[in-house]
Design a protein around this motif. Sequence first.
Motif, PDB file in Angstrom:
ATOM      1  N   ASN A   1       3.839   0.719  -5.200  1.00 17.53           N
ATOM      2  CA  ASN A   1       2.752   0.559  -6.164  1.00 17.53           C
ATOM      3  C   ASN A   1       3.327   0.551  -7.572  1.00 17.53           C
ATOM      4  O   ASN A   1       3.915   1.541  -8.011  1.00 17.53           O
TER       5      ASN A   1
ATOM      6  N   GLU B   1       2.699  -2.814  -2.069  1.00 20.35           N
ATOM      7  CA  GLU B   1       1.289  -2.911  -1.709  1.00 20.35           C
ATOM      8  C   GLU B   1       0.444  -3.408  -2.878  1.00 20.35           C
ATOM      9  O   GLU B   1      -0.484  -4.191  -2.680  1.00 20.35           O
ATOM     10  N   VAL B   2       0.763  -2.951  -4.094  1.00 20.62           N
ATOM     11  CA  VAL B   2      -0.022  -3.327  -5.272  1.00 20.62           C
ATOM     12  C   VAL B   2       0.908  -3.562  -6.458  1.00 20.62           C
ATOM     13  O   VAL B   2       1.795  -2.745  -6.724  1.00 20.62           O
TER      14      VAL B   2
ATOM     15  N   ASP C   1       0.195  -4.518 -10.511  1.00 21.56           N
ATOM     16  CA  ASP C   1      -0.745  -4.829 -11.595  1.00 21.56           C
ATOM     17  C   ASP C   1       0.012  -4.795 -12.916  1.00 21.56           C
ATOM     18  O   ASP C   1       0.347  -3.731 -13.427  1.00 21.56           O
TER      19      ASP C   1
ATOM     20  N   SER D   1      -1.290  -6.252  -1.014  1.00 22.08           N
ATOM     21  CA  SER D   1      -2.716  -6.580  -0.978  1.00 22.08           C
ATOM     22  C   SER D   1      -3.247  -7.001  -2.338  1.00 22.08           C
ATOM     23  O   SER D   1      -4.289  -7.663  -2.405  1.00 22.08           O
ATOM     24  N   GLY D   2      -2.580  -6.623  -3.425  1.00 25.70           N
ATOM     25  CA  GLY D   2      -3.072  -6.960  -4.749  1.00 25.70           C
ATOM     26  C   GLY D   2      -1.968  -7.407  -5.671  1.00 25.70           C
ATOM     27  O   GLY D   2      -0.976  -6.698  -5.848  1.00 25.70           O
TER      28      GLY D   2
END
Length: 359
Positions: free
Chosen positions: A189, A212-213, A215, A236-237
Amino acid sequence: GIAQCLDFGPDDLGNVALALQFAANNLSGTIPRDMLPFQFLWYIMLPDNSLSGEIPDELYENVYLKALWVPFNELSGSISSKIGQLQSLQYSWFNKNELTGTLPSEIGQLSSLFTFQLGYNSLSGTVPAEIGNMTSLQLLELRNNTLLSGDLPDSISDLSTLRQITFSYTNVSWSLPEDIDSKFPLLNNLAMLETNLDGSIPDSIATLPLLEVIDLSNTGVNGTIPEGPWNSSFLSGLSAWGNSLTGTIPSSLGDLSSLTILDVAFNGLTGSLPESLANLTSMQIFDVQRNEITGTVPREYELWTKLSVFSISENFLTGNINFLCDPDRNIQARADCGGEVICECCFVCCDDENYCEFV
């Protein structure tokens, strides 16, 4: 308060190993100084109460403490330099309080610590270089401390066990390491939303197997989206809206079988929309608005049966996207349906002059 919950004092406890646990007990007031320290206190768990005031220095004298869990309270003041005494500490949660001040350099003495969560406070100053000595750290979470600023120290790259790096909604600056895959091989993350990133997204980020992520939105990052191949089956993102990204959307993203969010709006992306993205049958949010993307919207995107947001406006796209208009689907669609895109169910339509209105 806590004192009323106990009918014994430290003198009664001798050498017994203890857990002080009062989660979600509607406790108020301060953490009593005269209750601390116990001789062998291992766990302090006081989340989801209304505790206020400063964390007493006596708490840091519990040198056998393994877990300090005080999130979702109203604790104030700063993190004492005495925290360095807790060298057995493995888990710490201070998030969602009213803590202020700077991070003491003594956090570098916490070499057994796995989690360090201080999000949603009012911390200020910079992250001390001594953080690089926290060599067991897996989760570093300082998000929503808007006064936290300055460059992240180079020593953060020494934390090879990190799984989560979260600085969103702070004012810190950082350059993502070119060899991020070798610096943080376990990373799953990376959340840097609304921070200050210098440079580009390193190509090696695509090789991280546990991601997983990601941003990186509104950070100022530039360059291109890494071409891949992307190695994570867990991602997933992927969000990087509001930056200066150029180049195309890589067709290799179609191999990310777990991807549910792709948000790269408000950039300078060009090229066409890859047909390979139709493989992402779990897609829920697809936002590429306000780029310079051309070509026809792939009809194959109708395979996205879990879609809730589809935003492609303010590009140079054409095509018929009425496949989104099934009455059994509640999709918020935004497109240039006042121009070259046919869409009978878009809730926002933009014309050739990028004038947009709700329909």
